[in-house]
Design an enzyme around this catalytic site. Sequence first.
Site, PDB file in Angstrom:
ATOM      1  N   LYS A  96      -4.674  -8.506  20.405  1.00 32.82           N
ATOM      2  CA  LYS A  96      -4.081  -9.845  20.426  1.00 32.82           C
ATOM      3  C   LYS A  96      -2.608  -9.673  20.789  1.00 32.82           C
ATOM      4  CE  LYS A  96      -3.746 -13.726  17.090  1.00 32.82           C
ATOM      5  NZ  LYS A  96      -4.105 -14.113  15.706  1.00 32.82           N
ATOM      6  N   SER A 172      -6.675 -18.351  15.623  1.00 30.96           N
ATOM      7  CA  SER A 172      -5.841 -18.149  16.787  1.00 30.96           C
ATOM      8  C   SER A 172      -6.184 -16.889  17.585  1.00 30.96           C
ATOM      9  CB  SER A 172      -4.372 -18.052  16.361  1.00 30.96           C
ATOM     10  OG  SER A 172      -4.173 -16.937  15.516  1.00 30.96           O
ATOM     11  N   SER A 196      -7.522 -16.828  11.142  1.00 32.20           N
ATOM     12  CA  SER A 196      -7.468 -16.586  12.591  1.00 32.20           C
ATOM     13  C   SER A 196      -8.299 -15.438  13.141  1.00 32.20           C
ATOM     14  CB  SER A 196      -6.024 -16.389  13.030  1.00 32.20           C
ATOM     15  OG  SER A 196      -5.457 -17.635  13.289  1.00 32.20           O
TER      16      SER A 196
END
Length: 533
Positions: A96, A172, A196
């Site tokens: 990420k 996310s 997330s």
Amino acid sequence: MKTCDLPAYVIADLIKTKQVSAVEVLEDTLERICQVDGRTGQVDAPEASSEEDLSTVHAFTLVTEDYARQQAGKIDKLVKEGKNPGPLAGVPYTAKDIFTVKGIKTTAGSKILSNYTSPYSATVVERMADAGAVMVGKVNLDEFTYGSSSESSAYKPVPRNPWDTSRVTGGSSGGSAAAVAAGEGAISLGTDTGGSIRHPASFCGTVGLKPTYGRVSRYGLIAFGSSLDCPGPLARNVTDAALTLQAIAGQDSRDSTSATTPVPNYLKEMEKDIRGMRIGLSEEFFRVTYFDSESMELVENPIDPQIKDAVLSTAGFLAQLGADIVMDVPLPHTKYGVPTYFVISRVEASSNLLRYDGVKYGYRTAESFTDLRELYRKTRGEAFGVEPKLRMLMGIYLSAAQFDKGYYDLALKARALMRKDFEDIFDPRGKYHLDALLTPTAPSTAFSIGSVYGDSVMMAYSDQLTATTNHAGIPGLSFPVGFDNENLPIGAQVLGPDYSEGVLLRIARAYEKVTEKEDWRNKRPPILSKNGN
Ligand code: GLN
């Protein structure tokens, strides 16, 4: 089958036994990325529009081909020399874009870091390299991880769900979940502050593990809510999540909140059976409760019944394997999870965001300015998106001296009550003495792109089933348990007391084994049938 579709543990084994090279696996993965990913996210680029653009995943903000080729080459050299290349030898993974990697751009999905190249690597990134894993790129996310759909990224196009590209990936860590689901890397590193990792894992049909707070170092992670943030793995199966956790867990002298508790052997823990385990179900997790600003009342809504059915059927399978299913477990403060999260996470976010000012690093306004305040104002005004701006303003308001008793202090008390709820049900001498709690991960399956974005209240309630875990600091693992009638993945999660990751992996692994032959296990994201994948 291409090597990019194989589990990480199989890839590592094939490489160690010289049946395939790390470079070959990498090339397969890069080819897959070329075939299914489409345009890489760019700051302020146009959203997807043409038919081809709409039917690709857009998981990446950066593909690190050269870096990956170097890493894969090193692994092949170690194998050739008869040295141990590590438990994740040659396994392609994505990170990420919230983790720093030395010499590589790290943007947090924000324009304010669009020109930032990190001079150091996150501990988890170093540990993945030590374990032999090969980073193929950075993946998209909500700006600074603020969101549940990955749509708030400044990097467009936003990621699309490989099971249906008109849907969001969840967030996310949406790029992480999408990349893993589409075979663009076997594993991804994500972060979970209010859900997330688990939320996008459930939307994209992957496994996602949020470890106990402090189990995995936060060093090199761009901070959101420092008392809530947890890095962890997303993977296509439970074993790969266990292997990854093994590689990244453990104390780190560079993060004083990292735990000194010894790291168990997760693979061993995972293979034990679940006979006699006490697994709870709670009605609190089959509804969402929210404050309706029109009626000024607390409104309760049941979650999607297909999700509830899937979780109950999961409990049925676990019962077949000898687990005791305990009904009606009380967790009375669950409904305060989202409002409490709203306050604590905004206060922490506003404090963490203050470092972005156009002076130390990152974007700086090109306009002229007469003093420091004007430089800050222009830089932040131009380079923060809507979410960071909102969160910064809310955080400053909620922690202001005249309001903090009513908001921040109260939220800290509510947080302690949520922790106490979990302590009570997991207390070995308590009435329930549960080993784990089984719940849905999210109240819905993947929603359509654009359908919730902009409605910050509805978006926030995507986290109601995950946020209390972060308040309590306990671990949570989301795993796929089937599909709804629109062919969208459904996730269930197991929660347990501090450092019970081994138990959670064991439950998910037991379920994975017992459902191996179920039809839905053979489904593949439709996007893969494109180009004969
Ligand atoms: N959806 C939550 C939020 O917007 C959680 C995000 C996260 O875990 N990073 O804050």
